[in-house]
Design a protein around this motif. Structure first.
Motif, PDB file in Angstrom:
ATOM      1  N   LEU A 115       0.647  -0.774  -0.078  1.00 15.51           N
ATOM      2  CA  LEU A 115      -0.096   0.321   0.155  1.00 15.51           C
ATOM      3  C   LEU A 115       0.824   0.977  -0.072  1.00 15.51           C
ATOM      4  N   VAL A 116       0.638   2.061  -0.340  1.00 17.24           N
ATOM      5  CA  VAL A 116       0.721   3.717   0.183  1.00 17.24           C
ATOM      6  C   VAL A 116      -0.251   4.227   0.554  1.00 17.24           C
ATOM      7  N   LEU A 117       0.602   5.068   1.124  1.00 16.11           N
ATOM      8  CA  LEU A 117       0.035   6.317   2.558  1.00 16.11           C
ATOM      9  C   LEU A 117       0.421   7.422   2.119  1.00 16.11           C
ATOM     10  N   PHE A 118      -0.690   7.494   2.002  1.00 18.26           N
ATOM     11  CA  PHE A 118      -0.195   9.564   1.841  1.00 18.26           C
ATOM     12  C   PHE A 118      -1.002   9.912   3.210  1.00 18.26           C
ATOM     13  N   GLY A 119      -0.083  10.942   3.311  1.00 14.48           N
ATOM     14  CA  GLY A 119      -0.929  11.637   4.604  1.00 14.48           C
ATOM     15  C   GLY A 119      -0.111  13.466   4.393  1.00 14.48           C
ATOM     16  N   ALA A 120      -1.639  13.833   4.983  1.00 16.48           N
ATOM     17  CA  ALA A 120      -1.197  15.719   4.150  1.00 16.48           C
ATOM     18  C   ALA A 120      -1.543  16.645   5.936  1.00 16.48           C
ATOM     19  N   LYS A 121      -0.987  17.348   5.927  1.00 11.77           N
ATOM     20  CA  LYS A 121      -0.749  18.196   6.752  1.00 11.77           C
ATOM     21  C   LYS A 121      -0.667  19.580   7.147  1.00 11.77           C
ATOM     22  N   ARG A 122      -0.806  20.174   7.937  1.00 12.54           N
ATOM     23  CA  ARG A 122       0.246  21.895   7.854  1.00 12.54           C
ATOM     24  C   ARG A 122       0.907  22.406   8.591  1.00 12.54           C
ATOM     25  N   GLU A 123       1.921  22.892   8.192  1.00 13.45           N
ATOM     26  CA  GLU A 123       3.225  22.962   8.810  1.00 13.45           C
ATOM     27  C   GLU A 123       3.698  24.589   8.918  1.00 13.45           C
ATOM     28  N   GLY A 124       3.600  25.306   9.325  1.00 14.30           N
ATOM     29  CA  GLY A 124       4.489  26.181   9.624  1.00 14.30           C
ATOM     30  C   GLY A 124       3.479  27.140  10.253  1.00 14.30           C
TER      31      GLY A 124
END
Lengths: 196, 424
Positions: B273-282
């Motif tokens: 599987l490929v796991l993608f994750g999105a987050k906000r940084e900064g």
């Protein structure tokens, strides 16, 4: 302060500021014996010619037995236009210190306008009859001018867009050399194309 | 053949003498294309022919067929297409060809089809479908233009199920209508369609019960399993419809800052599987969205050890999640991504604003170490989607064959239709 091709060719496109570019002219001789002059810079857009110049074979003019005069003049026109454009891009990149707000905008507008010019030049160059287009492809292939080859092949590909098999054959006057069985097999096999 | 032909004569003249095609005698032009368009030059041309016209190009002559095959072999077009189903004032479908980088608008089907608002995920490609109490109709091809495959409706009335096609089976997971559950029925119920009938199986594992609907789950279907991951918590599990059993449940959370997760099939060969994750940084005005990819083992749901994770180039994630100038503090909003893909690659998009565009990712293939994603590429928004910002958009991903492109142009199909799943 639009940069014109004339200005561009007199300034340096080398990374080192103040370097001189050779204004040497190269003679190119078509298959029917006509001579054409081009700047070394434009001529070097052809990788074939570039190698010949570097190998020192260019001093007495370069004979191009595969390229008729009509086509050679079009090829040289293409090279002149695109060599100048490549130079402009380098010029803008090489002088970041000069760019203040207004200058930058002017330069950007100029290069946007020039890009449009280039696109319409390219379009009109290949808006020719089939025979001439194929000659251009052959010449670009032989001379190794990638941009021109891409342009001409794209034009042929565009002519194929939205056409049926019969229409493509009609346009290019290609004879169908499939047997009936082979033709059926190809039609059935079309699902293979992307799943290979 | 009985005719003696000098060897130096071009082939087309031979045909003419055999009386195959009539052509102007003595005209110069018939010879030209046949003489010039062959070999490398023809391949250069064919390379640039967009997918819908390749079928025509391949059928022109033996040399053209050779050139098409050679060009495809040299630059194989294996990546799946991004298919956008738009339900606005009218139904419209657009498909993105990753090879030529162009959007293709698909003609609306001639026969009346019910409004397809759901997706059946599948390793061979996603298909739109319509689910009602009377049945499940799945589109026969990725572009939704050919006739549907009709099936019975699942036993449990579902309003937001996860649907997946695994091999010849269709799986319906979760999404049951709470108000309509009968005694003993489970909202997280799972059914498998096989041989014309739906069979109930073990319900979803406890960790996923709270989020047992398509809205909360990210789905990846391989040839053997359906993988589910909770988009917020990262809890994941898998279901094997042929063995009718669930795999382990794991909390995939390699990075605590991630606000949404998405899963897609990993590269071919091993179950991955490929796991993608999105987050906000900064902080403040400089905050940006970071999207990363990890490799996950399909059997154990362990993160691949030592696999360096890849981040999407920041200019692409910035285009998916542009700064809203008016928003006082968009550091508060959580980026939410959607993912669809297959074993060669797929697409990541902003699930709240699918019209912003998408990012194509191509997976590393066998033998290469160092992370899941080989390259990322920006996909601009489809013109028809941009023209209708209030329409409902469903994004799907599927390989598209030449047959299907012919169908989408409204031409009669060229060969035997692909085998359908069980027709009821």
């Amino acid at each position: 302060m639009a940069a014109t091709p004339a200005d561009a060719s007199s300034s340096s496109s080398e990374a080192v500021v103040g370097g001189e570019k050779s204004n040497k002219m190269i003679t190119l001789i078509s298959s029917d014996g006509e001579s054409f002059e081009a700047t070394e810079e434009a001529a070097k857009m052809s990788v074939t010619i570039k190698h010949m110049i570097e190998d020192g074979c260019a001093d007495d003019g370069i004979p191009l037995p595969n390229v008729p005069a009509k086509i050679l003049s079009m090829v040289i026109e293409y090279c002149n236009k695109h060599a100048a454009d490549a130079d402009d891009t380098n010029k803008h990149v090489a002088d970041p210190a000069d760019a203040d707000e207004d200058d930058d905008n002017n330069n950007n507008n100029a290069s946007a306008g020039e890009k449009e010019d280039l696109k319409s030049f390219d379009a009109s160059l290949v808006a020719v009859d089939q025979a001439t287009l194929f000659d251009i492809i052959l010449a670009a292939n032989f001379l190794s001018i990638k941009g021109l080859l891409d342009l001409a092949c794209q034009k042929v590909a565009d002519d194929i867009k939205d056409k049926s098999v019969e229409e493509v054959r009609e346009i290019f006057k290609i004879e169908n050399d499939f047997t009936k069985e082979e033709e059926e097999a190809v039609r059935k096999e079309n699902a293979w194309a992307f799943n290979e | 053949m009985g005719l003696s032909i000098p060897a130096s004569e071009p082939k087309h003249r031979r045909h003419r003498q055999e009386g195959c095609e009539a052509d102007d005698d003595g005209a110069e032009s018939p010879a030209i294309a046949a003489l010039y368009l062959y070999g490398d030059v023809l391949e250069s041309v064919v390379e640039r022919v967009p997918a819908p016209d390749l079928a025509a190009a391949a059928g022109v002559s033996r040399e053209w067929l050779r050139a098409v095959r050679s060009a495809l072999r040299r630059r194989p077009r294996r990546l799946p297409w991004l298919v956008v189903h738009l339900h606005g004032r009218r139904r419209r479908t657009a498909a993105y060809d990753p090879h030529s980088g162009a959007w293709l608008t698909v003609q609306a089907p001639r026969h009346a089809t019910p409004s397809h608002v759901r997706l059946v995920r599948g390793a061979r490609g996603d298909r739109v479908c319509a689910l009602s109490c009377s049945g499940l109709d799945v589109a026969g091809d990725p572009l939704g233009t050919s006739a549907c495959v009709a099936m019975k409706a699942p036993g449990v009335w579902r309003v937001d199920p996860v649907l997946a096609a695994v091999g010849d089976r269709v799986v319906a997971l979760g999404g049951a209508c709470q108000l309509a559950l009968a005694e003993g029925e489970d909202a997280a119920a799972v059914e498998v369609h096989e041989g014309g009938n739906w069979t109930a199986c073990d319900p979803m594992p406890p960790a996923l019960r709270e989020s047992a609907a398509a809205t909360w789950l990210s789905v990846a279907a391989t040839d053997h399993r359906v993988y589910l991951a909770d988009r917020t918590s990262g809890c994941a599990s898998w279901f094997d419809p042929s063995m009718r059993r669930w795999g382990p449940t794991r909390r995939l959370k390699p990075d605590a800052g991630v606000s949404t997760w998405g899963v897609a099939p990993g590269r071919a060969g091993a179950e991955q599987l490929v796991l993608f994750g999105a987050k906000r940084e900064g902080e403040g005005a400089k905050n940006k969205v970071v999207i990363q990819a990890w490799e996950v083992d399909g059997d154990t749901l362990d993160l691949s050890p030592g696999a360096a994770h890849h981040a999407m180039p920041s200019e692409m994630s910035a285009r998916l999640f542009p700064h809203d100038e008016d928003e006082e503090d968009d550091g508060e909003t959580f980026p939410s991504i959607g993912v669809c893909g297959n074993a060669t690659g797929g697409y990541v998009y902003n699930s709240a604003e699918p019209a912003n565009g998408a990012v194509l990712y191509e997976l590393q293939q066998e033998g290469t170490a160092g992370g899941a994603v080989e390259r990322w590429e920006w996909v601009p928004c489809a013109p028809s989607v941009r023209a209708e910002p209030l329409g409902r958009v469903i994004l799907a991903c599927s390989p598209v064959g030449l047959n299907e492109l012919e169908l989408s142009r409204g031409l009669p199909p060229l060969g035997p239709q692909r085998a359908c799943t069980d027709v009821q």
